[in-house]
Structures are given as C-alpha cells and as structure tokens.
Design an enzyme around this catalytic site. Structure first.
Site, mmCIF file in Angstrom:
data_model
loop_
_atom_site.group_PDB
_atom_site.id
_atom_site.type_symbol
_atom_site.label_atom_id
_atom_site.label_comp_id
_atom_site.label_asym_id
_atom_site.label_seq_id
_atom_site.Cartn_x
_atom_site.Cartn_y
_atom_site.Cartn_z
ATOM 1 C CB THR A 55 -0.886 0.006 1.262
ATOM 2 O OG1 THR A 55 -1.603 -1.223 1.317
ATOM 3 C CG2 THR A 55 -1.857 1.165 1.255
ATOM 4 C CB THR A 56 3.709 2.170 2.219
ATOM 5 O OG1 THR A 56 2.930 1.856 3.374
ATOM 6 C CG2 THR A 56 4.596 3.350 2.495
ATOM 7 C CE1 TYR A 147 -1.823 -5.053 3.825
ATOM 8 C CE2 TYR A 147 -0.758 -4.884 1.685
ATOM 9 C CZ TYR A 147 -1.220 -4.294 2.841
ATOM 10 O OH TYR A 147 -1.068 -2.941 3.020
ATOM 11 C CE LYS A 177 1.466 -5.290 4.952
ATOM 12 N NZ LYS A 177 0.597 -4.398 5.603
ATOM 13 C CB SER A 179 -3.169 -3.837 7.517
ATOM 14 O OG SER A 179 -1.786 -3.961 7.377
ATOM 15 N N GLY A 202 -0.305 -4.981 11.449
ATOM 16 C CA GLY A 202 -0.037 -3.922 10.479
ATOM 17 C C GLY A 202 -0.621 -2.558 10.784
ATOM 18 C CG ASP A 204 2.705 1.264 11.442
ATOM 19 O OD1 ASP A 204 2.158 0.214 11.055
ATOM 20 O OD2 ASP A 204 3.422 1.960 10.710
ATOM 21 C CD GLU A 205 -2.170 3.748 13.571
ATOM 22 O OE1 GLU A 205 -1.119 3.265 13.115
ATOM 23 O OE2 GLU A 205 -3.074 4.189 12.832
ATOM 24 C CB VAL A 219 4.139 -5.435 7.835
ATOM 25 C CG1 VAL A 219 4.611 -4.861 6.494
ATOM 26 C CG2 VAL A 219 4.486 -6.904 7.940
ATOM 27 C CB SER A 221 3.885 3.241 6.232
ATOM 28 O OG SER A 221 3.146 3.886 7.256
HETATM 29 C C1 SI3 Z 1 -3.618 1.809 5.684
HETATM 30 C C2 SI3 Z 1 -2.128 1.788 5.728
HETATM 31 O O1 SI3 Z 1 -1.496 2.403 4.922
HETATM 32 N N1 SI3 Z 1 -1.579 1.068 6.679
HETATM 33 C C3 SI3 Z 1 -0.142 0.969 6.847
HETATM 34 C C4 SI3 Z 1 0.244 1.367 8.254
HETATM 35 O O2 SI3 Z 1 1.627 1.265 8.400
HETATM 36 C C5 SI3 Z 1 -0.184 2.813 8.500
HETATM 37 O O3 SI3 Z 1 0.447 3.669 7.583
HETATM 38 C C6 SI3 Z 1 0.171 3.240 9.896
HETATM 39 O O4 SI3 Z 1 -0.368 2.334 10.822
HETATM 40 C C7 SI3 Z 1 -0.341 4.648 10.160
HETATM 41 O O5 SI3 Z 1 -1.737 4.651 10.251
HETATM 42 C C8 SI3 Z 1 0.326 -0.440 6.587
HETATM 43 O O6 SI3 Z 1 -0.489 -1.392 7.217
HETATM 44 C C9 SI3 Z 1 0.326 -0.662 5.099
HETATM 45 C C10 SI3 Z 1 1.416 -1.514 4.693
HETATM 46 O O7 SI3 Z 1 2.031 -2.177 5.475
HETATM 47 C C11 SI3 Z 1 1.766 -1.513 3.270
HETATM 48 O O8 SI3 Z 1 2.247 -0.522 2.798
HETATM 49 O O9 SI3 Z 1 1.537 -2.497 2.596
#
Ligand code: SI3
Length: 310
Positions: A55-56, A147, A177, A179, A202, A204-205, A219, A221
């Site tokens: 996604t990122t 995922y 994974k 999320s 997935g 992070d917060e 996992v 961003s």
């Molecule tokens: C919706 C979204 O982009 N979620 C992110 C999180 O890392 C997210 O950026 C973070 O928790 C901040 O909200 C990841 O789960 C996405 C991820 O790992 C990816 O890029 O595949």
C-alpha cells in the site's frame, strides 16, 4: 498435506518496513534511489526486513512492468544487507498476480504477499481462499502471506474463517499481514496457528496491542522512519518492560494523532520520509495528491520534537 518449512526457511518475525516507491519528479520509477534506501533502513533505522510494492509503495497505481522492475531492484540491493524481502503481488487481475508471483520466484524474493482484489470482491472465506490458492499456485516454492487490509479493499472476510484448512489448500501458506483494528479477529487467528506461520500486525499505532495478543512481528509504513524506536519497543516487550514499551507506543500515537488531524495519507507519509531520510523519493502518483509544503513542515516539526533521536 501441508508442506513443512524447509530447514533454511526462517519464520518472518520482528520489524518489517513497508517501503515507499521512489519516483522522479516527473513520476517515473527512480531505480537508483533503492540502494541508498536499503542503506538508510539498515544503517539508520536498524530495519533489515522490507515489504515492497504494498500500500505504502502505491502498488495499485503501478504497472506490472514497473512492479517487476522495482521488485527486482529491491531484491538485488537487499542481497547481503537485509534478512528478508516480501514482494506484494496482489492486483485486480488474477493473471497479473500470477505473473508477478512467478517473477518473484525468478528474482529470488524471500516470500510473497497478496491482498484481496477489491473491484470484484470475494464475498466469503471460500471465495477468498480459492482466489489466494490460484495466485499461490504460480509460485509454489515461495512462502505465501495473505495481506488483510479491509479499510482499503472493503473485503471484510474474517481472517479466522479464511485460515480454516488453508494449509491443505495452499501448502506454501505461511501467515498473515493483519492491517486491521479488529483485535478479536486477530486474537482468534492464534487458535488456528501452525508452527511454521507468522502473524504480523499492520496498524503501527497499535502495535503493542498486537504483540500482547501474540503477534510475531509487525509490518508498517512508519517503521521507515521510527524503526529505531520500534526495535526498542520490541525488545522492551520481550523483556517484559511494559512501561518502556508503552512509552514508545504512546509517542507514535501522539505523532500520528497530530498528523492525522492534518490529513495523514500516503502522500503526506512519503513527504515526511523524504524530509527525514534525505532520500529522493519524489511525489506520490495520482490519484494520491502531493503533500502541501506547509503540512510537511508542520508534521516534520512534530516528528522532530517527539523523535529527536531517529
Ligand atoms: C492503511 C495503511 O497504509 N496502513 C499501513 C500502516 O503502516 C499505517 O500507515 C500506519 O499504521 C499509520 O496509520 C500499513 O499497514 C500498510 C502496509 O504495510 C503496506 O504498505 O503495505
């Protein structure tokens, strides 16, 4: 029958950064930035595992040819420096996903992950499992991860339902994974867990909550630029130092809480990474909008005040 992990195959654990895709200012793939990006993660953040073209990484806005180019370069540059490269191969078309899965085998990726298609959506666990099996069959020797990101795909099949009997259908299945914020669904996955699977969280917060339930790793961003802090959270958690682990988790919540008020999305996130790392990652690709400079400045200021040591 499920195949067991080969003796050389390690469980996927710990911190995994979901990478941004380097683009030029004109919006083309900026392949030459991948080497410095790998060095930044390993040397400055202590992160040695990556999840590319997710996604990122704006995978759904990239062509199959671009995704192959990127996956190949990530694997090449990570060789000897990183411990694991997961290549995300999910697409709207099964054929494209199979093509990318086969390619991931050819470039010696460590594993693949697949998101559910989200235009025509599988609407139950059987349909989703059948789809994942068809993708995995194109790369039977690569560890395979589902995922789950329902906030983006709109596919709300419970993961605990998906996992029932999945190892019989997909011998290369190695985990999820996850999320999503449904911690009850995440928790119920552990009763179905096999010894060679990893359940990676997935969001992070809320990473600490995932760890408490038993997550093998995470996992995300933000590990691109708070990896050094989250490695500390992981080791504090392993040592049972919950106060320390919470303190780090609360810092990310404080940071993301402010960033979200300013419209935190992949464009803002990417710009923050550019400013923090000094890497040339370029703008996001439309429809994700570039981050306004005032927003970037304010988010960076907050980041610096909360994470001066990153
Ligand atoms: C919706 C979204 O982009 N979620 C992110 C999180 O890392 C997210 O950026 C973070 O928790 C901040 O909200 C990841 O789960 C996405 C991820 O790992 C990816 O890029 O595949």
């Amino acid at each position: 029958m499920a195949i067991m992990a080969s003796s050389s195959e390690k469980l996927l654990t710990g911190l995994v950064a979901a990478t941004f895709t380097p683009l030029t200012e004109e919006g083309e793939i900026n392949i030459k930035e991948i080497g410095p990006y790998v060095d930044y993660l390993t040397e400055r953040q202590g992160v040695t595992k990556i999840f590319v073209n997710g996604t990122t990484g704006e995978s759904m806005s990239l062509t199959v040819a671009e995704r192959k180019l990127l996956a190949e370069e990530w694997c090449k540059k990570a060789k000897g420096k990183m411990d694991h490269v997961v290549v995300h191969v999910g697409c709207m078309s099964l054929k494209d996903s199979q093509d990318l899965a086969l390619h991931a085998t050819q470039i010696k990726a460590d594993s693949i992950a697949v998101i559910s298609p989200s235009f025509f959506k599988p609407n139950n666990a059987h349909a989703l499992r059948t789809y994942l099996k068809a993708v995995a069959s194109a790369a039977p020797d690569l560890p395979f991860y589902y995922y789950h990101i329902p906030s983006i795909t709109g596919v709300n099949v419970l993961v605990r339902d998906l996992l029932v009997g999945i190892e019989e259908q997909i011998p290369s299945f190695r985990g999820v994974k996850f999320s999503a914020i449904d911690l009850m669904d995440f928790g119920l996955c552990f009763s179905l867990m096999k010894p060679n699977w990893s359940l990676l969280y997935g969001v992070d917060e809320q990473m600490l909550s995932g760890l408490v339930l038993g997550a093998d790793g995470a996992v995300g961003s933000t590990y691109n630029y708070v990896g050094c802090q989250f490695n500390k959270l992981l080791s504090a958690f392993e040592k049972g130092e919950l106060v320390e682990a919470r303190t780090i988790q609360f810092k990310l919540q404080d940071f993301l809480g402010s960033a979200m008020k300013l419209g935190f999305d992949v464009g803002v996130n990417k710009q923050l990474m550019v400013e923090v790392s000094g890497l040339s990652l370029g703008p996001p690709r439309l429809p994700v909008m570039p981050c306004h400079p005032d927003v970037a400045a304010s988010i960076k200021q907050k980041y610096k005040s909360i994470f001066p040591q990153c």
